[in-house]
Design an enzyme around this catalytic site. Structure first.
Site, short mmCIF file in Angstrom:
data_model
loop_
_atom_site.label_atom_id
_atom_site.label_comp_id
_atom_site.label_asym_id
_atom_site.label_seq_id
_atom_site.Cartn_x
_atom_site.Cartn_y
_atom_site.Cartn_z
N ASP A 58 0.85 -1.20 0.00
CA ASP A 58 0.00 0.00 0.00
C ASP A 58 0.88 1.25 0.00
O ASP A 58 0.37 2.37 -0.08
CB ASP A 58 -1.02 -0.02 1.14
CG ASP A 58 -0.39 -0.04 2.51
OD1 ASP A 58 0.86 -0.14 2.60
OD2 ASP A 58 -1.13 0.03 3.52
N SER A 59 2.20 1.05 0.01
CA SER A 59 3.13 2.16 -0.26
C SER A 59 2.81 2.78 -1.63
O SER A 59 3.25 3.88 -1.92
CB SER A 59 4.58 1.67 -0.24
OG SER A 59 4.74 0.54 -1.08
N ASP A 97 -1.13 -6.05 -0.12
CA ASP A 97 -1.52 -5.46 1.17
C ASP A 97 -3.03 -5.29 1.28
O ASP A 97 -3.69 -4.86 0.30
CB ASP A 97 -0.89 -4.06 1.32
CG ASP A 97 0.46 -4.11 1.99
OD1 ASP A 97 0.80 -5.14 2.62
OD2 ASP A 97 1.20 -3.11 1.88
N LYS A 126 -1.28 -9.27 3.19
CA LYS A 126 -0.53 -8.74 4.33
C LYS A 126 -1.37 -7.67 5.01
O LYS A 126 -2.02 -6.86 4.33
CB LYS A 126 0.81 -8.18 3.86
CG LYS A 126 1.62 -7.50 4.97
CD LYS A 126 3.06 -7.26 4.58
CE LYS A 126 3.31 -5.99 3.79
NZ LYS A 126 2.91 -4.75 4.45
N GLU A 128 -1.49 -5.03 8.77
CA GLU A 128 -0.68 -4.48 9.86
C GLU A 128 -1.34 -4.78 11.20
O GLU A 128 -2.58 -4.70 11.31
CB GLU A 128 -0.51 -2.97 9.68
CG GLU A 128 0.31 -2.64 8.43
CD GLU A 128 0.52 -1.14 8.22
OE1 GLU A 128 0.22 -0.34 9.13
OE2 GLU A 128 0.98 -0.78 7.11
N GLU A 195 9.11 -4.23 10.56
CA GLU A 195 9.61 -2.96 10.01
C GLU A 195 10.20 -2.10 11.10
O GLU A 195 9.57 -1.87 12.15
CB GLU A 195 8.45 -2.22 9.30
CG GLU A 195 8.89 -0.87 8.74
CD GLU A 195 7.98 -0.28 7.67
OE1 GLU A 195 6.98 -0.94 7.30
OE2 GLU A 195 8.26 0.85 7.23
O1 KIV Z 1 3.56 -1.05 1.63
C1 KIV Z 1 4.71 -1.49 1.50
O2 KIV Z 1 5.39 -1.30 0.49
C2 KIV Z 1 5.25 -2.26 2.61
C3 KIV Z 1 6.74 -2.48 2.61
C4 KIV Z 1 7.43 -1.22 2.84
C5 KIV Z 1 7.13 -3.54 3.54
O3 KIV Z 1 4.54 -2.68 3.48
#
Ligand code: KIV
Length: 278
Positions: A58-59, A97, A126, A128, A195
């Site tokens: 989600d970056s 994510d 994934k 959090e 992280e």
């Molecule tokens: O969103 C993302 O790119 C991430 C990585 C930085 C691990 O969670």
């Protein structure tokens, strides 16, 4: 479905990376090289360069959409980019994510995961959070959704935390993170991502986990490393976090930089002490 449009996707003999390959790599001490990708062209390049795991992070809210945080990212955006990445991949394992507040209940988490896996072709989701997500993990895992728990610094909590900082430096916070890792694994998580934590804590969590532990700013003694692809190519704007290494500096081209990253993760030369936290 992973794609077939790119020449490197045709006539491949090797097996695509699976969860059991990642578990074997951990057991044999073979480091896992992971990178983010957001489109088919970068996905294909990372595949050719030997990346084991590709994350549609989600970056993308920050590096693709230009937002300040990952908070505005929608499920639709994650599905769109996951599908695009899947179209360029053959060998790497694909994780996507769950974006902010798309897994606030176990039912919502299942619905978002269904979209990411069925429409976005992701092989794992994934999210959090630690202990608070145990019920969600159990629910997903029991229904055949592979899950990765992201603990330590959680960028989706930015408005609660006020700033990004290293997590787990005080002993109570370190103990809580060790406990979170154990609870997530017991609930059925197949992978953990850590992280921005002290390298010693990264090492302890990885040593005590049966599932692969991937680090970003978690020191060298975890089972694999992940970075945002634009960071290793030195094209992300602004100040780089301490754990980022610019692999473009000594490479001839983008694919060379990604190959150098994969090599450095595999031979343990990345991350160096200068990339870790005490
Ligand atoms: O969103 C993302 O790119 C991430 C990585 C930085 C691990 O969670």
């Amino acid at each position: 479905m992973k794609g077939t449009a790119y020449p490197h996707l045709q006539d491949r003999q090797e097996k695509p990376v699976s969860l059991s390959d990642l578990a074997r790599m951990k057991a044999e001490g073979e480091k896992i090289a992971c990178l983010t990708a957001y489109d088919a062209s970068f996905a294909a390049l990372e595949d050719r360069a030997g990346v084991d795991v590709v994350l549609v992070g989600d970056s993308l809210g920050m590096v693709i959409q230009g937002a300040d945080t990952t908070v505005p990212v929608s499920v639709d955006a994650m599905v769109y980019h996951s599908r695009a990445v899947a179209a360029g991949l053959y060998r790497p394992f694909l994780i996507a994510d769950l974006p902010f507040l798309s897994y606030a209940t176990k039912h919502q988490a299942l619905d978002t995961s269904r979209r990411l896996m069925q429409e976005g072709a992701a092989q794992m989701v994934k999210f959090e959070g630690g202990e608070i997500q145990a019920e969600v993990v159990e629910h997903l895992s029991a229904r055949g959704v592979p899950v990765c728990g992201h603990i330590g610094l959680q960028p989706q909590l930015i408005h609660k935390m006020g700033a990004f900082r290293v997590q787990g430096r005080e002993s109570a916070a370190a103990e809580a993170m060790i406990r979170d890792a154990r609870i997530l694994e017991e609930a059925g998580a197949d992978m953990l991502l850590l992280e921005c934590v002290p390298s010693t804590l990264g090492a302890e969590i990885a040593a005590n986990a049966d599932v692969p532990v991937i680090g970003i700013g978690a020191g060298p003694d975890v089972d694999g490393q992940i970075l945002v692809v634009y960071d290793i190519l030195n094209i992300s704007p602004g100040r780089k976090p301490r754990f980022v290494k610019d692999f473009m500096a000594e490479a001839e081209d983008v694919e060379g930089a990604v190959r150098a990253f994969v090599r450095a993760v595999r031979d343990g030369s990345y991350p160096g002490p200068e990339h870790g936290f005490k």
